[in-house]
Design a protein around this motif. Structure first.
Motif, PDB file in Angstrom:
ATOM      1  N   THR A   1      -1.827  -0.782   7.579  1.00 54.33           N
ATOM      2  CA  THR A   1      -1.838   0.645   7.313  1.00 54.33           C
ATOM      3  C   THR A   1      -0.455   1.222   6.995  1.00 54.33           C
TER       4      THR A   1
ATOM      5  N   LEU B   1       1.001   0.235   3.704  1.00 56.48           N
ATOM      6  CA  LEU B   1       0.399   0.956   2.577  1.00 56.48           C
ATOM      7  C   LEU B   1       0.973   2.371   2.488  1.00 56.48           C
TER       8      LEU B   1
ATOM      9  N   ALA C   1       4.241   1.976   0.891  1.00 58.62           N
ATOM     10  CA  ALA C   1       4.052   1.735  -0.547  1.00 58.62           C
ATOM     11  C   ALA C   1       3.717   3.043  -1.259  1.00 58.62           C
ATOM     12  N   ALA C   2       2.895   3.873  -0.633  1.00 61.79           N
ATOM     13  CA  ALA C   2       2.557   5.163  -1.233  1.00 61.79           C
ATOM     14  C   ALA C   2       3.803   6.029  -1.393  1.00 61.79           C
TER      15      ALA C   2
ATOM     16  N   VAL D   1       1.860  -6.434  -0.650  1.00 62.24           N
ATOM     17  CA  VAL D   1       1.587  -6.160   0.758  1.00 62.24           C
ATOM     18  C   VAL D   1       0.902  -7.402   1.314  1.00 62.24           C
TER      19      VAL D   1
ATOM     20  N   THR E   1      -0.873  -8.915   4.734  1.00 62.18           N
ATOM     21  CA  THR E   1      -1.388  -8.534   6.046  1.00 62.18           C
ATOM     22  C   THR E   1      -2.267  -9.642   6.614  1.00 62.18           C
TER      23      THR E   1
ATOM     24  N   MET F   1      -8.463  -2.738   2.701  1.00 54.04           N
ATOM     25  CA  MET F   1      -7.100  -2.846   2.187  1.00 54.04           C
ATOM     26  C   MET F   1      -7.090  -3.040   0.671  1.00 54.04           C
TER      27      MET F   1
ATOM     28  N   ALA G   1      -7.240   0.192  -1.461  1.00 57.39           N
ATOM     29  CA  ALA G   1      -6.034   1.003  -1.281  1.00 57.39           C
ATOM     30  C   ALA G   1      -4.839   0.345  -1.967  1.00 57.39           C
ATOM     31  N   ALA G   2      -4.721  -0.969  -1.790  1.00 52.01           N
ATOM     32  CA  ALA G   2      -3.606  -1.676  -2.427  1.00 52.01           C
ATOM     33  C   ALA G   2      -3.705  -1.549  -3.947  1.00 52.01           C
TER      34      ALA G   2
ATOM     35  N   LEU H   1      -2.590   1.728  -5.249  1.00 52.71           N
ATOM     36  CA  LEU H   1      -1.126   1.889  -5.207  1.00 52.71           C
ATOM     37  C   LEU H   1      -0.434   0.847  -6.078  1.00 52.71           C
TER      38      LEU H   1
ATOM     39  N   CYS I   1      -0.419  -2.332  -5.853  1.00 48.28           N
ATOM     40  CA  CYS I   1       0.226  -3.369  -5.042  1.00 48.28           C
ATOM     41  C   CYS I   1      -0.631  -4.624  -5.035  1.00 48.28           C
TER      42      CYS I   1
ATOM     43  N   LEU J   1      -2.139  -7.585  -3.025  1.00 45.81           N
ATOM     44  CA  LEU J   1      -2.478  -7.762  -1.606  1.00 45.81           C
ATOM     45  C   LEU J   1      -2.668  -9.237  -1.276  1.00 45.81           C
TER      46      LEU J   1
END
Lengths: 340, 340
Positions: A236, A239, A242-243, A256, A258, A268, A271-272, A275, A277, A279
C-alpha cells in the motif's frame, strides 16, 4: 550495483488505538522503525529494546529483509525520516521530524523539505539500482490519506473494485472504517478536500501523509532523475509513494515489488497499472510452517521494511528457498540475546 | 565477522594556521571528514564538495581505505564524533559536537558523554572484531595534548628518544614547535598541568583532546569489555586513543595497525610497547609510482581514515598488491564526476 534503502520514521497517527500492529504493545510501536533499522544493518539489536513483534507475536518483516541480506549481501542505507526513538543503525538525515497526528492542522511540516533533500540524495547516490523499503507504524492510514488527497482511484475495499485504494493492513482484520474516519478528520483539519492535492504531491504528504512517504517519493524521483532504476519494496505505502512520484510529473519506469500476502489482500495489479508501475509479487514460502512465520500466511504483517523488495533480490539470486529458515534464524538469534 | 568503524569529527583547533594538511585550502578542511565518510561508504561523493587532497594534491587516505573495501568487502559504520559539514554517509551519533580550539577553556564539553555513549555502542555491536579508524583534521595536535595531559612517555621528537610522544604529521615537515605552543596554551587555558589527567582520561580528552579521541577510546573500551577484538587503524592518534583506554583501566589485548610512512616518521614500536599494544605495520606499496600516490612515499598524509587498519585487512586477505591501483581508480572515479 544495488543498494537497499530503508526509510524509517514515525507519526503520532500510529498512536491512535487500533491503527497499527507494529509492536507488542502501544509503548513499543515507536521503537519499531529504530529496531527494524538495526536488524537490517546488523542482524542484531544495538540500542532498541526488543525484536518488534505484533501483539500476537508475529515477527517483524525486517527479519525477512535481514535474512535475504545475509544470503544476497546487498549494501544498505537507512534514511532517518522522523525516527522518535534511538537507533544504533547509521542513518542519513533529510531534515524530517516525526509526524504528528494527521487530525492536527499541520501534521507533517517537514515533508516538503524532506522531499527536496531526499530527491537530491536519491540523485547523488552512485548505484545503478535502488530497492527502497519503509518502516513506519500506521503507514497504511497515511497512505490512504495521500491516495484520497491526490484523488487516485475510486474508493473501495480492495479486490472487486475497479481501481480501489489498495489499503492493506498489518492486522488480519483490516480496520478500514477506523482508517477512513481518521482520514476524514484529517481533511477536516486541513484546508483540503479529496482530490485537491492532485499534481501537488507536497500538499498531500504534508497534510494527509507522513515523513516516510515524502522521503520515499523524493528519493525515488531523484534516483529516476539521474537514470537509476528503482524498485519500491512494499504494498500500500509504496503505491502511495508511486502516486506521489507520478503526481510530481516523473514518468520514468518504476517497479513495485510486494509479497503474495499483500497481493492476496488487495488488488495491487490494477493500482500498479493505473500508476504505470511494473508489479512483481514474491511468495516467501511461509505457508505450512509450524513456527511464528506461519502468522504471515494467516494474514498478519504481510509486508514492511522492504520485505517484498528484498524477496525480489532473493529470487533474482536464486536463494528464495532458504529465506524462511534464515528469517527464523535471525529471530532466534535476537531472542537468544535479548529474551523473546 | 569484522566491521570497519570510521570515527569522524572536527575541531576549531584544526583552523590554526599551519596545523593541518587535510584540505586543499583552509575552507575545505572542515569538509574532509564528511567527504572521507562518503568515500569509505560509497566510493563516491554524495553531499561533500570535492575529493579531499592536501595543498599539494596528495589524495586522502580514505581513498586507500575504500580501495581495500572494494577488494575485501568489509562492513562499515561511520560514527559522527562532531562533524561540522553535511555528509551523505549514514552515521550513528554519540552526542558529540565539533570541538572548539583547545586554547579555549572548555574545548570539548561533549567528550565525557560521547565516551559513555560510544562505550555502550562498542559493547553492543555484534561483530567479533572491530577495526577503528579516524578522520579529524588537526588530530595529531590534540593527540599530543592528550599524551601530555595523561603524562604518557617523555617528551621527544620521535625516533631516538626513549619513549617519546610519537607525534607524526600529515605534512612532510612536521610543525612540532607549533603543536607544542598550541598545547602549552591549552594547558594554560585549562586547570590542568601535564600529567594531571593520569587515570582521568575524561579530563584529558575534554580539556586537551577532541571528540574523535573520546569516541574512539569509548568504542574501544566498550568493545573490549564485551570480548570483541579491536584493531586501531592509525598512527599517533590511535596511540593517544590506546593511552586513554589504558588510563581508563582497560587492560585487554589491543592492536594498532599503521602504515610504513608513520613508522618511518616516529618511533611507534616503543610507544605501542609502553601501552601494551600489539603493533602491525603495513606497506601499501606506493613507492616508485609516477602518480599522486607517490606523495605518500615522500612523507605526505602518511595515515588517516583507518588506512593502516584497512591495509591490515588487505594483507590478511592477500590483496595488498592491488591496493595502489585500486586507490588510483577511486581517485580518478571521483575526479571524473566532480572535477579534480
Amino acid at each position: 550495483m544495488t543498494r537497499f534503502v530503508l526509510v524509517a520514521g514515525t507519526t503520532k497517527t500510529a498512536r491512535i488505538d487500533g491503527i497499527s500492529a507494529a509492536g507488542a504493545d502501544p509503548d513499543l510501536v515507536a521503537h519499531t522503525p529504530s529496531a527494524d533499522a538495526e536488524l537490517v544493518e546488523y542482524g542484531h539489536l544495538v540500542r532498541a529494546p526488543s525484536l518488534p513483534v505484533s501483539p500476537t507475536g508475529c515477527p517483524t518483516p525486517a527479519a525477512v529483509t535481514r535474512a535475504v541480506r545475509e544470503r544476497v549481501g546487498f549494501e544498505t542505507l537507512v534514511v532517518d525520516a522522523g525516527l522518535a526513538e534511538p537507533t544504533g543503525a547509521p542513518t542519513v538525515g533529510v531534515g524530517a521530524t516525526p509526524g504528528r497526528d494527521i487530525r492536527e492542522t499541520d501534521p507533517v511540516p517537514t515533508a516538503p523539505g524532506a522531499w527536496v533533500a531526499a530527491r537530491e540524495l536519491g540523485s547523488a547516490l552512485p548505484e545503478d539500482e535502488l530497492v527502497i523499503g519503509e518502516t513506519i507504524p500506521g503507514g497504511t492510514t497515511t497512505a490512504l490519506g495521500v491516495f484520497r488527497a491526490l484523488g487516485v482511484g475510486s474508493e473501495g475495499r480492495g479486490r472487486g473494485d475497479a481501481v480501489g485504494f489498495p489499503v492493506s493492513s498489518s492486522l488480519p482484520e483490516n480496520p478500514l472504517d477506523l482508517k477512513r474516519e481518521v482520514v476524514d478528520a484529517a481533511f477536516e483539519a486541513s484546508d483540503l478536500t479529496p482530490g485537491d492535492a492532485a499534481y501537488h504531491p507536497e500538499l498531500a504528504v504534508r497534510f494527509l501523509g507522513d515523513p516516510v512517504l515524502a522521503t520515499v517519493a523524493g528519493l525515488t524521483a531523484g534516483a529516476l532523475d539521474s537514470g537509476t532504476e528503482v524498485i519500491l519494496g512494499g504494498g500500500t505505502q509504496m503505491l502511495a509513494a508511486a502516486a506521489l512520484v507520478r503526481h510530481a510529473g516523473v514518468a520514468a519506469p518504476l517497479s513495485v515489488a510486494t509479497t503474495t500476502y499483500v497481493a492476496a489482500d488487495v488488488d495491487m495489479d490494477a493500482a500498479a497499472a493505473a500508476l504505470d508501475c511494473n508489479l512483481v509479487v514474491t511468495d516467501p514460502g511461509f505457508a505450512g510452517r509450524d513456527d511464528p512465520l506461519a502468522r504471515y500466511a494467516a494474514g498478519e504483517a504481510k509486508e514492511g521494511a522492504g520485505m517484498g523488495g528484498a524477496l525480489r533480490l532473493a529470487e533474482r539470486a536464486g536463494v528464495t528457498e532458504s529465506v524462511a529458515d534464515g528469517t527464523l534464524e535471525v529471530v532466534e538469534r535476537v531472542n537468544e540475546s535479548y529474551g523473546p
